[in-house]
Scaffold this motif. Structure first.
Motif, PDB file in Angstrom:
ATOM      1  N   THR A   1     -31.495 -55.615   0.014  1.00 43.49           N
ATOM      2  CA  THR A   1     -31.555 -56.561  -1.095  1.00 43.49           C
ATOM      3  C   THR A   1     -30.905 -57.885  -0.714  1.00 43.49           C
ATOM      4  O   THR A   1     -31.421 -58.960  -1.042  1.00 43.49           O
ATOM      5  CB  THR A   1     -30.860 -55.977  -2.343  1.00 43.49           C
ATOM      6  OG1 THR A   1     -31.476 -54.744  -2.694  1.00 43.49           O
ATOM      7  CG2 THR A   1     -30.966 -56.934  -3.514  1.00 43.49           C
TER       8      THR A   1
ATOM      9  N   SER B   1     -33.256 -59.772   1.487  1.00 45.36           N
ATOM     10  CA  SER B   1     -34.370 -60.303   0.708  1.00 45.36           C
ATOM     11  C   SER B   1     -33.957 -61.539  -0.082  1.00 45.36           C
ATOM     12  O   SER B   1     -34.669 -62.547  -0.102  1.00 45.36           O
ATOM     13  CB  SER B   1     -34.895 -59.223  -0.242  1.00 45.36           C
ATOM     14  OG  SER B   1     -35.896 -59.737  -1.103  1.00 45.36           O
ATOM     15  N   TYR B   2     -32.787 -61.495  -0.730  1.00 52.69           N
ATOM     16  CA  TYR B   2     -32.327 -62.620  -1.539  1.00 52.69           C
ATOM     17  C   TYR B   2     -32.007 -63.831  -0.665  1.00 52.69           C
ATOM     18  O   TYR B   2     -32.299 -64.976  -1.047  1.00 52.69           O
ATOM     19  CB  TYR B   2     -31.089 -62.213  -2.342  1.00 52.69           C
ATOM     20  CG  TYR B   2     -31.394 -61.455  -3.618  1.00 52.69           C
ATOM     21  CD1 TYR B   2     -32.548 -60.685  -3.741  1.00 52.69           C
ATOM     22  CD2 TYR B   2     -30.524 -61.505  -4.703  1.00 52.69           C
ATOM     23  CE1 TYR B   2     -32.814 -59.987  -4.899  1.00 52.69           C
ATOM     24  CE2 TYR B   2     -30.801 -60.816  -5.883  1.00 52.69           C
ATOM     25  CZ  TYR B   2     -31.937 -60.060  -5.972  1.00 52.69           C
ATOM     26  OH  TYR B   2     -32.209 -59.381  -7.132  1.00 52.69           O
TER      27      TYR B   2
ATOM     28  N   SER C   1     -33.424 -64.559   2.148  1.00 54.07           N
ATOM     29  CA  SER C   1     -34.728 -65.096   2.559  1.00 54.07           C
ATOM     30  C   SER C   1     -35.385 -65.876   1.428  1.00 54.07           C
ATOM     31  O   SER C   1     -35.954 -66.959   1.649  1.00 54.07           O
ATOM     32  CB  SER C   1     -35.628 -63.948   3.011  1.00 54.07           C
ATOM     33  OG  SER C   1     -36.927 -64.407   3.335  1.00 54.07           O
ATOM     34  N   GLN C   2     -35.318 -65.349   0.212  1.00 56.17           N
ATOM     35  CA  GLN C   2     -35.920 -66.044  -0.929  1.00 56.17           C
ATOM     36  C   GLN C   2     -35.250 -67.388  -1.182  1.00 56.17           C
ATOM     37  O   GLN C   2     -35.926 -68.389  -1.459  1.00 56.17           O
ATOM     38  CB  GLN C   2     -35.810 -65.171  -2.179  1.00 56.17           C
ATOM     39  CG  GLN C   2     -36.758 -63.988  -2.201  1.00 56.17           C
ATOM     40  CD  GLN C   2     -36.729 -63.254  -3.530  1.00 56.17           C
ATOM     41  OE1 GLN C   2     -36.835 -63.859  -4.592  1.00 56.17           O
ATOM     42  NE2 GLN C   2     -36.582 -61.942  -3.474  1.00 56.17           N
TER      43      GLN C   2
ATOM     44  N   THR D   1     -40.265 -62.597  -6.624  1.00 58.42           N
ATOM     45  CA  THR D   1     -40.725 -63.454  -5.522  1.00 58.42           C
ATOM     46  C   THR D   1     -40.036 -64.805  -5.579  1.00 58.42           C
ATOM     47  O   THR D   1     -39.479 -65.197  -6.614  1.00 58.42           O
ATOM     48  CB  THR D   1     -42.250 -63.700  -5.590  1.00 58.42           C
ATOM     49  OG1 THR D   1     -42.560 -64.466  -6.766  1.00 58.42           O
ATOM     50  CG2 THR D   1     -43.026 -62.390  -5.600  1.00 58.42           C
TER      51      THR D   1
END
Length: 331
Positions: free
Chosen positions: A111, A114-115, A117-118, A188
């Motif tokens: 997680t 992912s965060y 990267s976002q 996203t």
């Protein structure tokens, strides 16, 4: 009065152009604030083991393993590493999307990866739209590392609440931190972008709707936040029906600069268009003291930097303290 050249960015901005795999940017939806339990795993430091394979370097074995740097000081993505000393306050010029994370969890927590990267993806898209001018971004993306010891952890708990789990995204508007818990918004980078712009657009009183000449006096010029100075109000004439994020960002940036109000006449209002000679939309003007004294923006570009320079020029000309050095504010 004629319209401004090359003003496609105002009065209903065109789509920003998609970030890789994201499609174009549109309007966003709001999320409700909610608290979750803070996970313990992200708070623990990992230390290098003393296995036999490392016995040749005893000094290194005794040192804690250094977690990798997630964001650099001048990160190419535009993400700004922040902490207590530079965290946006009530007078900050920009709206912020903020990522709170634990750097020690980056390598092993999906997680967190992912965060991170976002956040980079969103910032890169907003920066690209601003033609790589960081000060021209509609909103900025920041990141707070909560793993720097007890002081950093306490700061993050103070901003998020003790029960919020890391990593977490939040909007920071007028110094208020609002944790984003809407699962759809967190899915996203595009949805997170839309959520942030939507939060900016929904700030109460940021943009005043003006439908008649009478509204110019009653809604824009009725009071001045700069006593002893003429009331100066900004009005955008547009043929669109929704407020542009660019115009909202401009109003937010200059909300403490002495202007009485920022208004918008939407949908190609015929009465106002005829009264002020609007020949082409959008058109941006300033009313100085009354609806009779109008100053039109005639710059060739609609980027935030150019528009801000115009507003700063108005402030210096009409406000007594406009030429004095402004107190430094956080961005």
């Amino acid at each position: 009065m004629g319209g401004m050249p090359n003003m496609g960015g105002m009065g209903g901005m065109p789509n920003m152009g998609g970030m890789p795999g994201m499609g174009g940017f549109g309007g966003g939806g709001g999320g409700q604030q909610h608290q979750k339990n803070r996970g313990g795993g992200g708070q623990q430091r990992q230390q290098q083991g003393r296995g036999g394979q490392h016995q040749r370097h005893p000094q290194q074995e005794q040192q804690p393993q250094e977690s990798p740097t997630v964001y650099t000081k001048d990160d190419p993505s535009g993400v700004v590493p922040l902490g207590k000393s530079r965290f946006p306050d009530t007078r900050a010029k920009h709206a912020w999307l903020m990522l709170f994370y634990d750097r020690d969890s980056f390598e092993h927590d999906a997680t967190t990866k992912s965060y991170v990267s976002q956040a980079k993806q969103i910032s890169e898209g907003v920066l690209k739209k601003a033609k790589n001018v960081k000060n021209g971004m509609i909103f900025k993306v920041g990141a707070v590392d909560c793993s720097g010891g007890s002081a950093a952890d306490q700061f993050c708990q103070k901003k998020l609440g003790e029960d919020v789990e890391l990593p977490a995204f939040a909007t920071v508007l007028n110094g208020s931190v609002n944790v984003i818990t809407d699962k759809a918004a967190l899915r996203t980078a595009k949805k997170l972008h839309d959520h942030t712009t939507d939060a900016l657009l929904k700030i109460e009183g940021l943009i005043v709707n003006v439908n008649s000449v009478q509204h110019i006096q009653s809604r824009l010029l009725a009071s001045s936040p700069a006593p002893g100075h003429p009331s100066i109000a900004i009005l955008l004439f547009t043929d669109k029906y929704e407020t542009s994020p660019l115009y909202a960002s401009l109003a937010y940036r200059h909300r403490h600069d002495g202007f009485a109000a920022f208004g918008e006449s939407r949908g190609g209002n015929l009465q106002l268009g005829k009264r002020f000679g609007v020949k082409k939309y959008p058109m941006l003007v300033a009313f100085v003291g009354s609806a009779e004294k109008v100053v039109q923006y005639d710059g060739g570009s609609l980027d935030l930097e150019s528009l801000s320079e115009w507003l700063e020029g108005l402030s210096k000309k009409h406000f007594k303290d406009g030429r004095k050095k402004k107190k430094k504010v956080r961005s």
